[in-house]
Design an enzyme around this catalytic site. Sequence first.
Site, short mmCIF file in Angstrom:
data_model
loop_
_atom_site.label_atom_id
_atom_site.label_comp_id
_atom_site.label_asym_id
_atom_site.label_seq_id
_atom_site.Cartn_x
_atom_site.Cartn_y
_atom_site.Cartn_z
N GLY A 159 76.19 4.80 7.50
CA GLY A 159 75.23 3.80 7.04
C GLY A 159 75.72 3.02 5.84
O GLY A 159 75.69 1.79 5.81
N ALA A 160 76.18 3.75 4.83
CA ALA A 160 76.65 3.11 3.61
C ALA A 160 77.33 4.15 2.75
O ALA A 160 77.28 5.34 3.06
CB ALA A 160 75.48 2.50 2.85
N MET A 161 77.96 3.70 1.67
CA MET A 161 78.72 4.62 0.84
C MET A 161 78.54 4.30 -0.64
O MET A 161 78.66 3.15 -1.06
CB MET A 161 80.20 4.53 1.25
CG MET A 161 81.10 5.46 0.47
SD MET A 161 80.63 7.20 0.72
CE MET A 161 81.08 7.87 -0.87
N GLU A 162 78.30 5.37 -1.41
CA GLU A 162 77.88 5.24 -2.80
C GLU A 162 79.02 5.12 -3.81
O GLU A 162 78.85 5.49 -4.97
CB GLU A 162 77.02 6.46 -3.16
CG GLU A 162 77.78 7.81 -3.24
CD GLU A 162 77.73 8.65 -1.97
OE1 GLU A 162 77.53 8.08 -0.88
OE2 GLU A 162 77.93 9.88 -2.08
N ASN A 163 80.19 4.60 -3.43
CA ASN A 163 81.31 4.46 -4.36
C ASN A 163 80.83 3.97 -5.73
O ASN A 163 80.04 3.04 -5.81
CB ASN A 163 82.32 3.44 -3.82
CG ASN A 163 82.60 3.66 -2.36
OD1 ASN A 163 83.01 4.73 -1.96
ND2 ASN A 163 82.34 2.64 -1.55
N GLU A 190 73.40 15.24 -0.88
CA GLU A 190 72.76 14.54 0.23
C GLU A 190 71.30 14.95 0.44
O GLU A 190 70.43 14.10 0.62
CB GLU A 190 73.58 14.69 1.51
CG GLU A 190 74.97 14.06 1.43
CD GLU A 190 74.96 12.59 1.04
OE1 GLU A 190 73.88 11.96 1.07
OE2 GLU A 190 76.04 12.06 0.69
N HIS A 204 72.23 7.89 -5.52
CA HIS A 204 73.43 8.72 -5.61
C HIS A 204 74.14 8.56 -6.96
O HIS A 204 74.92 9.43 -7.35
CB HIS A 204 74.44 8.33 -4.52
CG HIS A 204 74.35 9.16 -3.27
ND1 HIS A 204 74.22 10.53 -3.28
CD2 HIS A 204 74.44 8.81 -1.95
CE1 HIS A 204 74.21 10.98 -2.02
NE2 HIS A 204 74.33 9.96 -1.20
N HIS A 224 68.87 4.87 -1.30
CA HIS A 224 69.69 6.09 -1.16
C HIS A 224 71.01 5.97 -1.93
O HIS A 224 71.34 6.83 -2.75
CB HIS A 224 69.95 6.35 0.32
CG HIS A 224 70.72 7.60 0.60
ND1 HIS A 224 70.13 8.79 0.93
CD2 HIS A 224 72.06 7.84 0.58
CE1 HIS A 224 71.07 9.71 1.11
NE2 HIS A 224 72.25 9.16 0.91
N GLU A 225 71.73 4.89 -1.67
CA GLU A 225 73.05 4.75 -2.33
C GLU A 225 72.88 4.58 -3.83
O GLU A 225 73.66 5.10 -4.61
CB GLU A 225 73.84 3.58 -1.73
CG GLU A 225 74.03 3.63 -0.22
CD GLU A 225 74.49 4.96 0.34
OE1 GLU A 225 75.25 5.67 -0.33
OE2 GLU A 225 74.06 5.30 1.47
N1 0A1 Z 1 77.77 9.55 1.37
C1 0A1 Z 1 77.28 8.56 2.28
C2 0A1 Z 1 77.56 8.84 3.71
C3 0A1 Z 1 78.94 8.64 4.20
C4 0A1 Z 1 79.69 9.72 4.56
C5 0A1 Z 1 80.93 9.57 5.14
C6 0A1 Z 1 81.39 8.29 5.32
O1 0A1 Z 1 82.58 8.08 5.92
C7 0A1 Z 1 83.10 9.04 6.72
C8 0A1 Z 1 80.66 7.20 4.95
C9 0A1 Z 1 79.44 7.38 4.37
C10 0A1 Z 1 75.78 8.54 2.19
O2 0A1 Z 1 75.16 9.60 2.15
O3 0A1 Z 1 75.22 7.48 2.20
ZN ZN Z 2 74.00 10.10 0.82
#
Ligand code: 0A1
Ligand code: ZN
Length: 881
Positions: free
Chosen positions: A268-272, A327, A308, A304-305
């Site tokens: 869905g998305a990523m919290e970098n 999570e 995080h 959500h992101e």
């Molecule tokens: N941490 C992100 C989810 C996520 C996990 C893995 C990914 O690539 C393999 C990408 C995103 C979240 O919880 O939104």
């Molecule tokens: Zn997450």
Amino acid sequence: MSHTHAHVEIRREDYTPPDYLIETVELRFELDAETTLVSSRLALHANPDRVGRAPELRLDGEELKLISLQLDGVELAPERYRVEEKHLVIPDPPERFILEAVTEISPARNTALSGLYVSGPMLCTQCEAEGFRRITYFLDRPDVMAVYRVTLVAPKSKAPVLLANGNRIETGELPDGRHYATWLDPFKKPSYLFAVVAGDLVALNDRFTTMSGRKINLELYVEQKNLGKCDHAMASLKRAMRWDEEKFGREYDLDTYMIVAVDDFNMGAMENKGLNVFNSRYVLASPETATDDDYQAIEEVIGHEYFHNWTGNRITCRDWFQLSLKEGLTIYRDQEFSADMQSRPVKRITDVRLLRSSQFAEDAGPLAHPVRPDAYLEINNFYSMTVYHKGGEVIRMLATLLGPDGFRKGMDLYFERHDGQAVRVDEFVQAMADAGGRDLGQFMRWYDQAGTPVLTVTDHYDAATRSYQLIVEQSCPATPNQPEKKPFHLPLAMGLLDRQGRELPLRLSGETGGDSRSRVLELREAQETFTFTGVPEKPVPSLLRNYSAPVKLRYDYTEEELVLLMTHDSDPFVRWEAGQVRAGQVILDLVADRQQGRGMALEDSFVAAFRTLLTDAKQDRAFLAEALTLPAESYLAEQMEVIDPDAIFEAREFVRATLGTRLAAEFQQTRAACAPSGPYRPDDGLSGCRRLRNLCLSYLMAPGSQPAIDAAFGQFRSADNMTDSIGALMPLAGCDCPERGEALRMFYEKWKGDRGVVDKWFTLQATSRLPGTLSEVIALLDHPDFEFTNPNRVRSLVGAFSQSNQVRFHDASGAGYRFLADQILKLNTINPQIAARMVTPFSRWRRFDAKRQEMMKKELERILAEPGLAKDVYEIAAKSV
Ligand code: 0A1
Ligand code: ZN
């Protein structure tokens, strides 16, 4: 067949601290889609906390070409290091040193979408969980935290925008039309939160003033053509930032918060840190292209992101077994955020529905694992419903047990103790225990034991003593490697109703005073009895209010009692649930009738209760729509000993069609009462109205009468928004009528340039219950817009068909199974993560009849026999078979 795959199982109990730590990371990227050069400079030192002496340095690396390697400024002689398939090993390094490596990677060939890859007009990264090692050699584990300084170099014409985590500290021009930007992230972070993005993007800019008065730049990067679809995401971000300040006292820490929307994304998305990368479906929205549900999902994922940043980034996971630490907690936070932004009861109902349809199925099959797993082959397979959503329920139980103030104190203590650290679930629960002054030792079983507990409740009323006993038994079925379970500590929120539906006081024997009308009983034993005193008549128990624990509840309600709860309980979840239980009973009885060759007939009392609900003008419309939605086929399937997809589908359709016929006038009236009075706005507070109106239409369409088809086609043509367009097109896509093809054609013609909408078009066809669906799906694989390399597109067709079209996927011929296995094998080499996710429908094979079992198993074996099967796919298929 031999399964001699050399995949190494990683076990939680084997954790050891890293032998070396990395203090600072300097990276320089010479970006190019075909060949990117990555120069890294790592400041390493032996970890004072390591176990034993540090014999060698083993850096992780995958699909890297090592160009050069220097230690403390001197080229490393070949005998002083080793390049293995997945490691770079330096046998005898000093205690403290600088390691400089140049590696070459190819973003254009990276179809796995992990590491640095190409998506449309940009290069972007995905590093969670183990993607960073596909960029450069590193200690790619979350307990190695470092400060990163990153320089990006690229041709200015191709990549006018160059982004990385933190603050932009320098930019400049270079010869040959190239330019560069240097970024510094002052916060120590694990490599999985690293990100860079470079490409031809434009930004929507905004500002947020934090509670302490700091001004934060908000930047949302998209392709030029999508700039008009960003307002909702931006508004959602600002709401999320404010909410986290108000609810948890958490303020944003960097000066800039960036979000980039990309079309090709595995999740869905990523919290970098400071630079979220989003699947564009969770950013882009306009009334014409996004439904109310899409708007809702965007707000949730943006939240959500953002959340995080504190639960995940400032405090991160020590190792990947602790994934639910960030999570589960962040799911809980985003659920609460959404609940505060919309109808809380409706939000709870949709969350519970998802949990019970997907997580319960996972927990009941061969892939069941604890919220904190014990072992894995491929960590990407554990971004699961259990880790996320059951994990969220576990946090919710803590909040229920501690109460709002106790829970907030626990959160504060957790932040105070562990900011800047990589910790375990234990540290979180300990903070809760300490803040609440409670022993949560037994509660930890929720993290260690898999499976969905069953609560069996019986009762006894004694008129002479006016006492009422509630006898609660709990048990939990065996799951892989866990034959025996110990009782859980859980909150059972409840109340008691008299036969008029009034709430009775809840005084347990031995208590004085205290006559609350709703209370939380704490369960700890396999069997417990609660005795209420001063109960004037035999009550109807209202159990598991607000779904206070992720369990299956068994209590033998009569039809009359369910109707009483449906119409009178003070808890909206229980009101909804009583209706679902009743509808489930009715449909499953019809399933039995059909299986035994009896005719199907719908009880009048059920139709009457439905009519009462439908015509109850006092009800909130969003809630009403939930209450009038029948339990899903997949949820009904869960409740059968042997799943009969045909009978479930036919019985459920029979109920829908009968209601559609017998209550046609009422459905028409309600639909008319919900007709729009002005142009659509997503935030006009009328989404419940639209949902109810579209639900009425789908009931009216169920018997397939021409007036209903005309009404649907009319709505489809006149809709000024995607919610109403899809609301009409969905029942049309399931209807064997000329209008179907016409509407689908019109829809495609209108939207063929819009990826998100074309995904919807694929899904509408993949989820149609018409008998010819599989052939259509197979034909759609050859549609010019179908791409195996785009995860959203694969999900919209292959995923939708196999996961959301039970009756057609499980076709008795086995053709659905062959289709899915073929696609999995194709995806195996393109994108193993996506391929692995597609395997899950096969994992349920034991739940079906012998013939289907055999056919599904055969496909699993065919998958397992594939040479070069990715570890991701192997793990799921091997555990399933
Ligand atoms: N941490 C992100 C989810 C996520 C996990 C893995 C990914 O690539 C393999 C990408 C995103 C979240 O919880 O939104
Ligand atoms: Zn997450």
